[in-house]
Scaffold this active site. Structure first.
Site, PDB file in Angstrom:
ATOM      1  N   CYS A 165       0.854  -1.188   0.000  1.00 40.03           N
ATOM      2  CA  CYS A 165       0.000   0.000   0.000  1.00 40.03           C
ATOM      3  C   CYS A 165       0.888   1.235   0.000  1.00 40.03           C
ATOM      4  O   CYS A 165       2.069   1.157   0.333  1.00 40.03           O
ATOM      5  CB  CYS A 165      -0.926   0.006   1.217  1.00 40.03           C
ATOM      6  SG  CYS A 165      -2.272   1.205   1.040  1.00 40.03           S
ATOM      7  N   LYS A 183     -12.641  -4.525   1.668  1.00 42.27           N
ATOM      8  CA  LYS A 183     -12.087  -3.729   2.763  1.00 42.27           C
ATOM      9  C   LYS A 183     -12.948  -2.491   2.970  1.00 42.27           C
ATOM     10  O   LYS A 183     -13.140  -1.697   2.046  1.00 42.27           O
ATOM     11  CB  LYS A 183     -10.653  -3.337   2.419  1.00 42.27           C
ATOM     12  CG  LYS A 183     -10.017  -2.434   3.463  1.00 42.27           C
ATOM     13  CD  LYS A 183      -8.551  -2.197   3.174  1.00 42.27           C
ATOM     14  CE  LYS A 183      -7.950  -1.223   4.169  1.00 42.27           C
ATOM     15  NZ  LYS A 183      -6.546  -0.969   3.927  1.00 42.27           N
ATOM     16  N   ARG A 230      -3.375   3.208  12.625  1.00 37.82           N
ATOM     17  CA  ARG A 230      -2.801   4.403  12.001  1.00 37.82           C
ATOM     18  C   ARG A 230      -1.747   5.040  12.897  1.00 37.82           C
ATOM     19  O   ARG A 230      -0.828   5.673  12.414  1.00 37.82           O
ATOM     20  CB  ARG A 230      -3.919   5.350  11.585  1.00 37.82           C
ATOM     21  CG  ARG A 230      -4.739   4.695  10.469  1.00 37.82           C
ATOM     22  CD  ARG A 230      -5.801   5.552   9.874  1.00 37.82           C
ATOM     23  NE  ARG A 230      -6.575   4.760   8.924  1.00 37.82           N
ATOM     24  CZ  ARG A 230      -7.744   5.126   8.408  1.00 37.82           C
ATOM     25  NH1 ARG A 230      -8.246   6.293   8.754  1.00 37.82           N
ATOM     26  NH2 ARG A 230      -8.379   4.342   7.564  1.00 37.82           N
ATOM     27  N   ARG A 288     -10.868   7.918   3.782  1.00 40.75           N
ATOM     28  CA  ARG A 288     -10.634   6.927   2.739  1.00 40.75           C
ATOM     29  C   ARG A 288     -11.919   6.439   2.066  1.00 40.75           C
ATOM     30  O   ARG A 288     -11.933   5.409   1.413  1.00 40.75           O
ATOM     31  CB  ARG A 288      -9.899   5.728   3.328  1.00 40.75           C
ATOM     32  CG  ARG A 288      -8.580   6.034   4.005  1.00 40.75           C
ATOM     33  CD  ARG A 288      -7.647   4.834   3.937  1.00 40.75           C
ATOM     34  NE  ARG A 288      -6.599   4.812   4.936  1.00 40.75           N
ATOM     35  CZ  ARG A 288      -5.526   5.606   4.946  1.00 40.75           C
ATOM     36  NH1 ARG A 288      -5.368   6.548   4.044  1.00 40.75           N
ATOM     37  NH2 ARG A 288      -4.611   5.471   5.893  1.00 40.75           N
ATOM     38  N   LYS A 345     -12.171  -7.416   5.600  1.00 37.85           N
ATOM     39  CA  LYS A 345     -11.565  -6.606   6.658  1.00 37.85           C
ATOM     40  C   LYS A 345     -12.434  -5.403   6.953  1.00 37.85           C
ATOM     41  O   LYS A 345     -12.846  -4.735   6.000  1.00 37.85           O
ATOM     42  CB  LYS A 345     -10.190  -6.162   6.166  1.00 37.85           C
ATOM     43  CG  LYS A 345      -9.452  -5.239   7.084  1.00 37.85           C
ATOM     44  CD  LYS A 345      -8.184  -4.801   6.444  1.00 37.85           C
ATOM     45  CE  LYS A 345      -7.596  -3.720   7.312  1.00 37.85           C
ATOM     46  NZ  LYS A 345      -6.584  -2.972   6.662  1.00 37.85           N
ATOM     47  N   SER A 351      -6.873  -3.625  14.212  1.00 30.22           N
ATOM     48  CA  SER A 351      -6.333  -3.014  15.423  1.00 30.22           C
ATOM     49  C   SER A 351      -7.401  -2.626  16.443  1.00 30.22           C
ATOM     50  O   SER A 351      -7.233  -2.844  17.638  1.00 30.22           O
ATOM     51  CB  SER A 351      -5.495  -1.797  15.042  1.00 30.22           C
ATOM     52  OG  SER A 351      -6.254  -0.898  14.249  1.00 30.22           O
TER      53      SER A 351
HETATM   54  C1  PBG Z   1      -3.157   0.136   4.790  1.00 27.92           C
HETATM   55  C2  PBG Z   1      -3.761  -0.705   5.846  1.00 27.92           C
HETATM   56  C3  PBG Z   1      -4.589  -0.348   6.928  1.00 27.92           C
HETATM   57  C4  PBG Z   1      -4.776  -1.496   7.678  1.00 27.92           C
HETATM   58  C5  PBG Z   1      -4.104  -2.526   7.037  1.00 27.92           C
HETATM   59  N1  PBG Z   1      -3.511  -2.019   5.898  1.00 27.92           N
HETATM   60  C6  PBG Z   1      -5.103   0.974   7.351  1.00 27.92           C
HETATM   61  C7  PBG Z   1      -6.079   1.688   6.553  1.00 27.92           C
HETATM   62  O1  PBG Z   1      -6.524   1.250   5.501  1.00 27.92           O
HETATM   63  O2  PBG Z   1      -6.386   2.790   6.973  1.00 27.92           O
HETATM   64  C8  PBG Z   1      -5.558  -1.596   8.969  1.00 27.92           C
HETATM   65  C9  PBG Z   1      -5.120  -2.681   9.888  1.00 27.92           C
HETATM   66  C10 PBG Z   1      -5.610  -2.552  11.285  1.00 27.92           C
HETATM   67  O3  PBG Z   1      -6.388  -1.669  11.655  1.00 27.92           O
HETATM   68  O4  PBG Z   1      -5.200  -3.419  12.086  1.00 27.92           O
HETATM   69  N2  PBG Z   1      -3.993   0.606   3.809  1.00 27.92           N
END
Ligand code: PBG
Length: 348
Positions: free
Chosen positions: A141, A217, A227, A239, A270, A296
């Site tokens: 990413c 996602k 973050r 986003r 996710k 998270s």
């Molecule tokens: C990157 C990404 C994110 C997560 C995994 N890859 C953050 C987002 O999309 O803002 C989140 C993982 C988590 O919250 O444990 N794009």
């Protein structure tokens, strides 16, 4: 789908028919719950350490371990420290690790993301040198590498430019494959990135490197603590123009089918805990290997409540992972991976 072809619907159909023939007091479901031995015999879902994937946050430096405030027990580490976590994970028998990189420098295009000696690329090499058997997945990413924190490059109007981002993501994925990643996992949610990445990998001799697609996602509040961990909070906006609306499930099936058609090998849903219906729907619709990411915020909620003594942390951890698996996930990315594996190993 007709109940004739769906084993789950067929089973529930049988259950309904059976209840028409029998009832209390002859029928007593509690008979099968009386002892641990009987409960084990009739258990429908089983967890195993090999299904868990542990996320790791790596950065340059030595002897570095910076705890993430909102994720007790999780840290950003330098590669030498990361290897200790990888060793513990490997010893516990977990299925693999998922690497996130925190670069020293960020810019508008996230160019440090495909640096040959970036933290992820070096971490892959280090793990493959020390623990060659441990499966290494890399998160692909731009958001950790761009100075604006979005998952792609921006147009002059400040929108994320889908098509211009594809080339950069492919370059990043290729650099991970060249470093020795077993699987690459794009998490950006750009349209068409799987096909682009597949073509790029194939053209460079990596036709055997699988793509695990963050296909479904959602734009979720549950990513908050991540973050902080990945230092990837967008500096403006959110986003929602690329991640999915939490209200949608049919759109998730569309995303899953599109990514499969573009060459994804493993799909991901996710977050996990608040999206069990989506996990089940995608599994039933596609039948392909399915991963779910216990993100998270899900981890933080269980940890925080447990720290306050409001819930039994270990039981809540295992129940959450069991539920994600019961819904249809074959593998789970979770910050609990090593801990949950230890619980399973103890129970054996
Ligand atoms: C990157 C990404 C994110 C997560 C995994 N890859 C953050 C987002 O999309 O803002 C989140 C993982 C988590 O919250 O444990 N794009």
């Amino acid at each position: 789908m007709s109940s004739g072809t769906d084993p789950f619907l067929r089973a529930t159909q049988h259950a309904h028919e059976a209840s028409a023939f029998g009832a209390f007091p002859r029928v007593r479901p509690r008979r099968l719950r009386r002892t641990a031995a009987i409960r084990q015999l009739v258990r429908e879902t089983h967890l195993h350490a090999g299904q868990f994937i542990l996320p790791l946050f790596v950065r340059n430096g030595k002897g570095l371990r910076s705890p993430i405030g909102s994720m007790p027990g999780v840290s950003q580490t330098s590669i030498d420290e990361m290897l200790r976590d990888a060793e513990a994970a490997a010893k516990a028998g977990i299925g693999g690790v998922l690497l996130f990189g925190i670069p020293d420098e960020k810019d508008a295009t996230g160019s440090s993301g495909w640096h040959e000696h970036g933290p992820v690329q070096e971490a892959v090499r280090a793990i493959k040198r020390e623990y060659p058997e441990l499966l290494v997945i890399t998160d692909v990413c731009m958001c950790e590498y761009t100075d604006h924190g979005h998952c792609g490059v921006l147009t002059k109007h400040g929108e994320v430019d889908n098509d211009a981002t594809l080339e950069l993501l492919s370059r990043e994925a290729l650099s991970h494959a060249e470093a020795g990643a077993d699987i690459v996992a794009p998490s950006d949610m750009m349209d068409g990135r799987i096909a682009h990445m597949r073509d790029t990998l194939d053209a460079s001799g990596f036709e055997q490197t699988p793509i695990m697609s963050y296909a479904v996602k959602y734009a979720s509040a549950f990513y908050g603590p991540f973050r902080e961990a990945a230092e990837s909070t967008p500096t403006f906006g959110d986003r929602r123009s690329y991640q999915m609306d939490p209200a949608n499930i049919l759109e998730g099936i569309k995303e899953a089918r599109l990514d499969l058609a573009e060459g994804a090998d493993i799909l991901m849903v996710k977050p996990a805990g608040a999206y069990l219906d989506v996990i089940q729907a995608v599994k039933r619709d596609t039948g392909v290997p399915l991963c779910a990411y216990q993100v998270s915020g899900e981890f933080a909620m269980i940890r925080a409540a447990a720290e306050r003594g409001w819930i039994d942390g270990e039981r809540a951890m295992m129940e959450s992972l069991l539920s994600i698996t019961r819904a249809g996930a074959d593998m789970v990315i979770t910050y609990f991976a090593t801990e949950a594996a230890a619980v399973l190993n103890r129970q054996q």
